[in-house]
Motif scaffolding. Structure first.
Motif, mmCIF file in Angstrom:
data_model
loop_
_atom_site.group_PDB
_atom_site.id
_atom_site.type_symbol
_atom_site.label_atom_id
_atom_site.label_comp_id
_atom_site.label_asym_id
_atom_site.label_seq_id
_atom_site.Cartn_x
_atom_site.Cartn_y
_atom_site.Cartn_z
ATOM 1 N N UNK A 195 41.902 45.395 33.851
ATOM 2 C CA UNK A 195 41.475 45.730 32.490
ATOM 3 C C UNK A 195 40.742 44.546 31.841
ATOM 4 N N UNK A 196 41.293 43.363 32.040
ATOM 5 C CA UNK A 196 40.652 42.160 31.481
ATOM 6 C C UNK A 196 39.249 41.996 32.069
ATOM 7 N N UNK A 197 39.134 42.181 33.387
ATOM 8 C CA UNK A 197 37.819 42.033 34.044
ATOM 9 C C UNK A 197 36.838 43.075 33.503
ATOM 10 N N UNK A 198 37.343 44.289 33.310
ATOM 11 C CA UNK A 198 36.494 45.364 32.781
ATOM 12 C C UNK A 198 35.912 44.971 31.410
ATOM 13 N N UNK A 199 36.781 44.451 30.522
ATOM 14 C CA UNK A 199 36.310 44.055 29.190
ATOM 15 C C UNK A 199 35.381 42.849 29.245
ATOM 16 N N UNK A 200 35.689 41.946 30.185
ATOM 17 C CA UNK A 200 34.871 40.739 30.348
ATOM 18 C C UNK A 200 33.413 41.113 30.629
ATOM 19 N N UNK A 201 33.266 42.171 31.443
ATOM 20 C CA UNK A 201 31.923 42.589 31.829
ATOM 21 C C UNK A 201 31.188 43.319 30.713
ATOM 22 N N UNK A 202 31.868 43.585 29.612
ATOM 23 C CA UNK A 202 31.152 44.222 28.514
ATOM 24 C C UNK A 202 30.956 43.272 27.333
ATOM 25 N N UNK A 203 31.091 41.979 27.589
ATOM 26 C CA UNK A 203 30.741 40.993 26.550
ATOM 27 C C UNK A 203 29.218 40.837 26.566
ATOM 28 N N UNK A 204 28.605 40.982 25.417
ATOM 29 C CA UNK A 204 27.153 40.784 25.344
ATOM 30 C C UNK A 204 26.818 39.815 24.224
ATOM 31 N N UNK A 205 26.277 38.661 24.618
ATOM 32 C CA UNK A 205 25.856 37.646 23.643
ATOM 33 C C UNK A 205 24.342 37.514 23.729
ATOM 34 N N UNK A 206 23.785 36.661 22.896
ATOM 35 C CA UNK A 206 22.332 36.450 22.858
ATOM 36 C C UNK A 206 21.770 36.261 24.276
ATOM 37 N N UNK A 207 20.967 37.215 24.754
ATOM 38 C CA UNK A 207 20.471 37.109 26.129
ATOM 39 C C UNK A 207 19.473 35.966 26.335
ATOM 40 N N UNK A 208 19.016 35.344 25.241
ATOM 41 C CA UNK A 208 18.077 34.226 25.388
ATOM 42 C C UNK A 208 18.794 32.936 25.794
ATOM 43 N N UNK A 209 20.106 32.936 25.646
ATOM 44 C CA UNK A 209 20.874 31.751 26.050
ATOM 45 C C UNK A 209 21.716 32.127 27.279
ATOM 46 N N UNK A 210 21.465 31.488 28.425
ATOM 47 C CA UNK A 210 22.228 31.845 29.624
ATOM 48 C C UNK A 210 23.730 31.598 29.455
ATOM 49 N N UNK A 211 24.531 32.541 29.923
ATOM 50 C CA UNK A 211 25.986 32.379 29.887
ATOM 51 C C UNK A 211 26.602 33.305 30.926
ATOM 52 N N UNK A 212 27.814 33.025 31.325
ATOM 53 C CA UNK A 212 28.551 33.949 32.192
ATOM 54 C C UNK A 212 30.035 33.660 32.086
ATOM 55 N N UNK A 213 30.838 34.719 32.361
ATOM 56 C CA UNK A 213 32.290 34.579 32.379
ATOM 57 C C UNK A 213 32.810 35.439 33.514
ATOM 58 N N UNK A 214 33.629 34.873 34.383
ATOM 59 C CA UNK A 214 34.168 35.657 35.496
ATOM 60 C C UNK A 214 35.534 35.143 35.903
ATOM 61 N N UNK A 215 36.329 36.073 36.453
ATOM 62 C CA UNK A 215 37.651 35.702 36.973
ATOM 63 C C UNK A 215 37.439 35.107 38.365
ATOM 64 N N UNK A 216 37.975 33.917 38.602
ATOM 65 C CA UNK A 216 37.743 33.237 39.880
ATOM 66 C C UNK A 216 39.001 33.132 40.730
ATOM 67 N N UNK A 217 40.129 33.539 40.170
ATOM 68 C CA UNK A 217 41.326 33.623 40.998
ATOM 69 C C UNK A 217 42.293 34.588 40.336
ATOM 70 N N UNK A 218 43.053 35.317 41.162
ATOM 71 C CA UNK A 218 44.049 36.239 40.621
ATOM 72 C C UNK A 218 45.174 36.358 41.646
ATOM 73 N N UNK A 219 46.365 35.966 41.267
ATOM 74 C CA UNK A 219 47.501 36.015 42.186
ATOM 75 C C UNK A 219 48.607 36.872 41.594
ATOM 76 N N UNK A 220 48.993 37.904 42.344
ATOM 77 C CA UNK A 220 50.059 38.771 41.885
ATOM 78 C C UNK A 220 50.681 39.459 43.096
ATOM 79 N N UNK A 221 51.936 39.782 42.991
ATOM 80 C CA UNK A 221 52.589 40.481 44.088
ATOM 81 C C UNK A 221 53.001 39.537 45.202
ATOM 82 N N UNK A 222 53.876 40.047 46.066
ATOM 83 C CA UNK A 222 54.346 39.216 47.169
ATOM 84 C C UNK A 222 54.256 39.979 48.461
ATOM 85 N N UNK A 223 55.187 39.705 49.392
ATOM 86 C CA UNK A 223 55.083 40.354 50.695
ATOM 87 C C UNK A 223 55.668 41.774 50.681
#
Ligand code: ZN
Ligand code: ZN
Length: 368
Positions: A195-223
């Motif tokens: 859900x967080x990733x979904x919302x992250x991808x709908x952030x829209x800021x001034x397109x004239x200024x380069x920016x990005x936000x992404x999840x780079x690690x996610x750990x959950x669950x076990x064996x």
């Protein structure tokens, strides 16, 4: 200096002995062993790797900074330290410049300080050595970085790199586990993450200024795959070309995390692990570097200051000591496929020219 190694020999040694952030002890030893044979005054840091070397005396004081650390990454299926950001080249170029400047010491007015800084990749080293006072009496500070082929071709140079702001976040979802047969008894942390990733991808800021936000690690669950995990840890990497857009991005992400947390009634924490502000480039320092490129490499190889979405903790020197005039030499070397790629390669022949440019920039700065 007698029998000093060539720039390529230094590079080969450093490239074959990579060490990760804060563990650059053998790298520090190697540099110190080379400097022992020179007249440079060397001082080590008492609680971390890295060192300072100085030649000349009095004012002005011009500093040149090289970063020491390699990355920890998978190379051919094996995790290891690997110089894929070119810091091995930076050290070799700066050492070669030091050797050349040492020869010219007699005609020099002022001090040249070489800062061999640890832990650039974790964005901690510059802050640490600034606190030790290494640039307190410095007037101009020069750094350098190899540039990817998309930015500069081999033999081209830029007198400044307009790095953007970088922020690393750490997040935590704190819930309870439930039996796989009873999904109504908890909140699945993996679904919250999605859900967080979904919302992250709908952030829209001034397109004239380069920016990005992404999840780079996610750990959950076990064996046990019949457990619905209630907890998770995750990390995000944020980039923005200006400090204002970074602030805007951050407030949107905080709002997303807060709303997912309150929607599901699950505690969600977010904290800033590291933060690098966008570059503050000195026009004066850029002009001096530009002149040095022109003299050494010719007008055709002078490129304008380039914007980069990467970050460098070099900019902390100027954030912490605003009087400092700083610029970073960008070195075109047909670097492929990219910085931080485990198989990164570049044209090593460019290193000698980069050293000459640094020498020229330092000498011109000392002359005022
Ligand atoms: Zn890097
Ligand atoms: Zn780097």
């Amino acid at each position: 200096m007698e029998n000093r190694p060539t720039i390529k020999e230094m590079f080969d040694h450093l490239h074959n002995h990579p060490e990760v952030s804060w563990q650059e002890t053998k790298t520090t030893e190697y540099i110190a062993s080379l400097l022992e044979k020179t007249s440079a005054r060397v001082s080590r840091f008492d609680d971390c790797p890295g060192l300072i070397a100085e030649i000349g005396s009095g004012k002005p004081c011009v500093a040149v900074r090289a970063d020491l650390d390699a990355l920890w990454q998978e190379v051919d299926g094996e995790y290891k330290a690997n110089h894929s950001c070119g810091h091995d080249a930076h050290m070799s170029i700066v050492l070669e410049a030091l050797f050349m400047l040492e020869q010219k010491q007699g005609d020099m007015n002022g001090t040249v300080r070489f800062i061999f800084q640890p832990a650039e990749e974790t964005i901690e080293g510059a802050l640490k050595v600034v606190e030790k006072g290494v640039v307190d009496d410095v007037d101009y500070l020069y750094g350098l970085h190899l540039r990817p082929i998309q930015e500069l071709r081999s033999g081209q140079f830029t007198p400044g790199i307009q790095h953007g702001a970088v922020r690393f976040l750490e997040g935590k979802i704190t819930g309870e586990d439930a039996h796989g047969a009873r999904p109504h008894l908890n909140k699945n942390a993996i679904e919250l993450g999605a859900e967080i990733i979904h919302h992250l991808n709908s952030i829209h800021l001034d397109p004239m200024v380069p920016y990005s936000a992404k999840v780079t690690s996610f750990h959950s669950g076990g064996s046990n795959t019949n457990i619905i995990p209630g907890s998770a840890t995750f990390a995000m990497d944020l980039r923005a070309q200006t400090n204002d857009v970074m602030a805007e991005l951050m407030s949107k992400i905080e709002a997303i995390v807060d709303s997912v947390s309150s929607l599901h009634g699950t505690p969600l924490g977010l904290k800033v692990k590291s933060n690098v502000p966008a570059a503050i480039v000195s026009e004066d320092a850029v002009r001096k570097m530009e002149q040095a490129i022109r003299t050494v490499a010719g007008e055709d190889n002078v490129n304008p200051v380039i914007p980069s979405t990467g970050g460098d903790d070099f900019h902390y020197y100027t954030i912490k000591r605003p009087g400092l005039k700083a610029a970073m030499l960008g070195v075109g070397c047909d670097l492929k496929p990219g910085l931080h790629h485990p198989k990164m390669t570049f044209d090593q022949d460019v290193m000698a020219e980069a050293s000459q440019i640094l020498v020229k920039a330092v000498l011109e700065t000392l002359e005022g």
